[in-house]
Every structure is written in structure tokens, then in C-alpha cells.
Design an enzyme around this catalytic site. Structure first.
Site, short mmCIF file in Angstrom:
data_model
loop_
_atom_site.label_atom_id
_atom_site.label_comp_id
_atom_site.label_asym_id
_atom_site.label_seq_id
_atom_site.Cartn_x
_atom_site.Cartn_y
_atom_site.Cartn_z
N PRO A 214 25.40 -3.12 9.67
CA PRO A 214 24.21 -3.30 8.82
C PRO A 214 23.67 -4.72 8.96
CG PRO A 214 26.01 -2.26 7.61
CD PRO A 214 26.59 -2.72 8.90
N LEU A 215 22.36 -4.84 9.10
CA LEU A 215 21.75 -6.15 9.28
C LEU A 215 22.00 -7.07 8.09
CD1 LEU A 215 18.34 -5.30 11.00
CD2 LEU A 215 20.35 -6.35 12.02
N CYS A 216 22.10 -6.47 6.89
CA CYS A 216 22.34 -7.30 5.70
C CYS A 216 23.71 -7.98 5.79
CB CYS A 216 22.23 -6.47 4.43
SG CYS A 216 23.34 -5.06 4.36
N THR A 217 24.69 -7.27 6.34
CA THR A 217 26.03 -7.86 6.52
C THR A 217 25.97 -9.00 7.53
OG1 THR A 217 27.12 -5.76 6.02
CG2 THR A 217 28.41 -7.39 7.24
N GLU A 220 23.97 -12.03 5.83
CA GLU A 220 24.39 -12.64 4.57
C GLU A 220 25.89 -12.80 4.41
OE1 GLU A 220 22.64 -10.28 1.52
OE2 GLU A 220 20.61 -10.47 2.31
#
Length: 454
Positions: A214-217, A220
Site C-alpha cells: 500500500p502506498l500509504c505504508t 508514512e
């Protein structure tokens, strides 16, 4: 005490004794076309040309095994140069070879060890070769680590396949392939006979989807070295190099990703980022095991020998090996997809007799089964239109305004080959497709002319 004398190298008759015995005696498991003969090995060596695609871990083993199986006319194609990380398993290479083309060094080393064999290296991309280059070989053996490269060679080999009026493969146009692959302690060897057994595209679902984070992982909360590498690859590269495509085969690009991943890892206190891991994550490479390469290569070389000699029936048609816990070998017979876009008779395209080549190319972009852009078109070995190189594009550009019916000599039906960029798993990849072109109303008109003349 004197040391024992080193064993003398085998003479030529001794080296080929077992192979000659295999090829000169009948048996219950041989192919129906097998004609045992003491001179069969010499015939194979003289008349059979084999292309090995890939000169990495599996490719090195393949070249050695094929040369020792009686194949004397070999070609090998690979676009990579030797890296120091290759030396632990790609046994044909030495420390002084780092930076040199894999294909050239591998060919040289095998020819030094096996007398009488001739190996022609090709240091280039597989897409750089004309179709006729691939047509000269009786069999193609794949030692690749890329789904895209396998798919391209598969489409090239299947592109030579022709069908008769009853949609049966014409035997003279069949281009057999043997495909090998390894992943750690696992591997496969399969025989692909276009039009008869499943081609690569028929069973592409066998390859698991690439792991995606996941790009959020990544942006961030990175937790692993792989997260840091993918952050540099998927996010940081575009931020810094806006509009510049990333090339995984460019060492400078890969070094940049490695440096940025190290910075990211240090920021979040994560260890384990190495250059080899960066290559593995970005190119989805699973570490190779030398013994697995040797086992799969042996299986592939044996299948190639069986295909050209008939000394035994070919595996039907997918052999898998698992050496993770003990040893497990299994053969599974998969079924060919009769509607396959690659190994089938070809996608049918209906045209008006007035449709120009330019309009035909535009149709390829919009066709739901093709979605092919920047298409080059050939027919019967002739270039109707080529996107590149520039000199060929200029030479064939006048054809764009000519009706396809005229370019195809007024035949009601014709087979054409198109190559370009097509969608595959959300990515644009090089693709080659065979199309059946039919002109509306022409067949009916020709039938009427025949009836009136009779």
C-alpha cells in the site's frame, strides 16, 4: 609419496558413448517418428540450430548441457553484463569478466571446453532482432527470469504458426519451445508446441501476481527494507525525475534507487537495505540456487534432445520441481486454450476494401482484445509499415494511405503480424500478435464470379 596422476580427459568417442547408445537403439518409450541410428548425433549436430534466450544462472547451465547433448550449432541472446553478484551461481563467469556481456563470455567459455561446438552470442535486447532471426532455429530454449520476456518470445514463436482451412496446425510452421524457470529451491520445465500444447499465454495464470505494498505504508510507516526500496522506486523517483521513465536495467538508475532507499532506511531506523536486495525488489527477482538451475537445465536439455530426435516421448507438458523439503517432482498436463489470442489461428479483423493501412492501425488501438498502440505491420515477410528505425519508417510511410486490400494483393483472406505496445497487467509491454484479415463482400463476389464462369 607421489601424488596419483590426474585422470586423462575423455577422448571424443568416450565423451559421446552414452548419448550414441541412447540415439542408436529402439525402445518402448520412443516417439513414433524415432529412427535409431549410430549417425543420429552427427545429424543433429550438423543440421539443428538452437537458440538459447538468456545467459544468466539457468542460461549458463543450458549452454553447457545442450553442448554436451550433441547440439553443435547454438546461438545465445542476452542484454545483460556480468555483475559481481552473479559469480556465486553463474559458473561460466570469473572476476575478470565483470562488466562484460554475459552472452559473449558464456559462449566463449563453453566453446573452450566442448570441442566442435559453435555458439554465436548476441548482446542485445530480444526485441531488437527481426522476426526472421528467430525463424532460422528449429527449437528455442528459454532461460529467463521475466514474464514479459517469456511472453514476447512466445508470441514470436507462435506468430510463425499457420493453420490450414480446417484450423489444423501446419506442421512445417510449428516452432517448438522449451521453457525453464527457477525460484529459489523451486523450478519448472515445460514443452510448448504451438497449436498442440498450451503456449505461455494459455497458462499465464500459473504465475502469481507480484507482491504490492500500500502506498500509504510506503509513504508514512515503512517497516521493512523492501518498503524503503519501493518508496524510492515508486514515489521518490517521480518526485525528482518528473516525466523521466525508470529503467530497471540502467545501473545508474538502480544505484540512485539504492542510495535513496538507504537514506529512507536510516531515517526510520531500518536495516538490511543492500544493492542486491534493491535489484531483487525492483525487478521482482527471487534469489537463485545453483543446484536448482542445474536440475531444471538438465530437464530442459533432455526435452530439447527428445524433441529433435524422438528418442523418447516428450514430457506432457509441465514438469515442476520442489527441493525445499526433500525432493518432489511432478508432471502436470495442462490443456490448451483453443481461443488463445497468441497460439490460436489469429484474431479476426474485418475490413472494407477501401480501408487504408492507417485506418487499420487505428483499429488496433481500439480493438478490445488487442489495445495495441504504435503498431508495425508485416505480411509474408514484407514490411507494410514500421514504426522504427527511422529509415524504415520513412520507406514504409507512403503505404499508410494505400488500402489494405491493395497491399495484400487483393486476396479475400490474409494473415498479418503486428507488433507494438499492448496492455498487460496494467503495464505497457512489447507485444506481437497474429491477425486474420478478411475483406467484407470479397469472398461472396469471388464465389459469384466462379459460378458465372462455370
Amino acid at each position: 609419496m607421489a601424488s596419483p596422476a590426474a585422470a586423462a580427459p575423455p577422448t571424443e568417442p568416450e565423451r559421446w558413448r552414452d548419448l550414441d547408445m541412447l540415439l542408436s537403439r529402439p525402445g518402448n518409450l520412443v516417439h513414433s517418428t524415432f529412427d535409431p541410428s549410430p549417425g543420429l548425433r552427427d545429424l543433429i549436430g550438423s543440421y539443428v540450430e538452437v537458440l538459447v534466450v538468456g545467459a544468466g544462472g539457468l542460461g549458463c547451465e543450458l549452454l553447457k548441457d545442450l553442448a554436451l547433448s550433441g547440439f553443435k550449432n547454438l546461438h545465445v541472446i542476452d542484454m545483460d553484463t556480468i555483475d559481481v553478484s552473479n559469480l556465486n551461481r553463474q559458473f561460466l563467469f570469473r572476476i575478470q569478466d565483470v562488466g562484460k556481456p554475459k552472452a559473449e563470455v558464456a559462449a566463449k567459455r563453453v566453446m573452450e571446453r566442448v570441442s566442435g561446438v559453435n555458439i554465436v552470442p548476441h548482446f542485445c535486447r530480444i526485441e531488437d532482432k527481426e522476426l526472421e532471426f528467430y525463424n532460422q532455429f528449429q527449437i528455442i530454449v528459454l532461460g529467463l527470469d521475466s514474464i514479459e520476456a517469456r511472453s514476447y518470445i512466445n508470441s514470436v514463436a507462435c506468430g510463425f504458426l499457420e493453420y490450414d482451412s480446417d484450423d489444423r496446425p501446419v506442421q512445417e510452421t510449428v516452432k517448438p519451445m522449451v521453457d525453464g524457470g527457477t525460484e529459489g529451491f523451486k523450478g519448472h520445465a515445460r514443452v510448448i508446441i504451438p497449436g498442440m500444447t498450451p503456449c505461455f499465454e494459455c497458462n499465464i495464470w500459473l504465475f502469481p501476481p507480484q507482491v504490492k505494498f500500500p502506498l500509504c505504508t510506503l509513504a508514512e510507516t515503512p517497516r521493512t527494507a523492501a518498503h524503503c526500496i519501493e518508496y524510492a522506486h515508486l514515489i521518490k523517483w517521480d518526485e525528482v525525475h518528473s516525466g523521466k521513465p525508470f529503467d530497471a536495467d540502467d545501473t545508474e538508475h538502480m544505484q540512485w534507487i539504492y542510495s535513496e532507499a538507504l537514506k529512507r532506511a536510516e531515517l526510520f531506523g531500518i536495516s538490511g537495505v543492500t544493492y542486491s536486495l534493491t535489484q531483487g525488489v525492483v525487478k521482482n527477482i527471487i534469489p537463485a540456487i545453483a543446484s536448482t538451475n542445474a536440475i531444471i537445465s538438465a530437464a530442459c536439455a533432455l526435452e530439447a534432445l527428445k524433441l529433435v530426435s524422438g528418442c523418447s516421448k516428450s514430457v506432457s507438458n509441465y514438469l515442476t520441481y520442489n527441493g525445499l523439503v526433500g525432493t518432489h517432482i511432478k508432471v502436470t498436463e495442462f490443456v490448451r486454450d483453443t481461443d488463445c489470442l497468441v497460439c490460436g489461428p489469429g484474431t479476426l479483423i474485418e475490413l472494407d476494401t477501401s480501408s487504408t493501412l492507417s485506418e487499420f492501425i487505428k483499429m488496433l488501438e481500439e480493438h478490445p482484445k488487442l489495445l495495441m498502440s504504435k503498431a508495425s505491420v508485416t505480411h509474408g515477410g514484407n514490411n507494410l509499415y514500421m514504426q522504427s528505425p527511422e529509415v524504415l519508417e520513412q520507406m514504409t510511410r507512403p503505404n499508410l494511405s494505400i488500402p489494405m486490400f491493395e497491399l495484400l494483393k487483393g486476396t479475400p483472406f490474409a494473415t498479418v503480424h503486428v507488433s507494438g505496445m499492448a496492455e498487460s497487467n496494467g503495464k505497457k509491454v512489447s507485444s506481437l500478435r497474429k491477425l486474420r484479415v478478411a475483406f467484407k463482400g470479397v469472398e461472396e463476389a469471388s464465389k459469384m464470379d466462379t459460378t458465372e464462369s462455370s
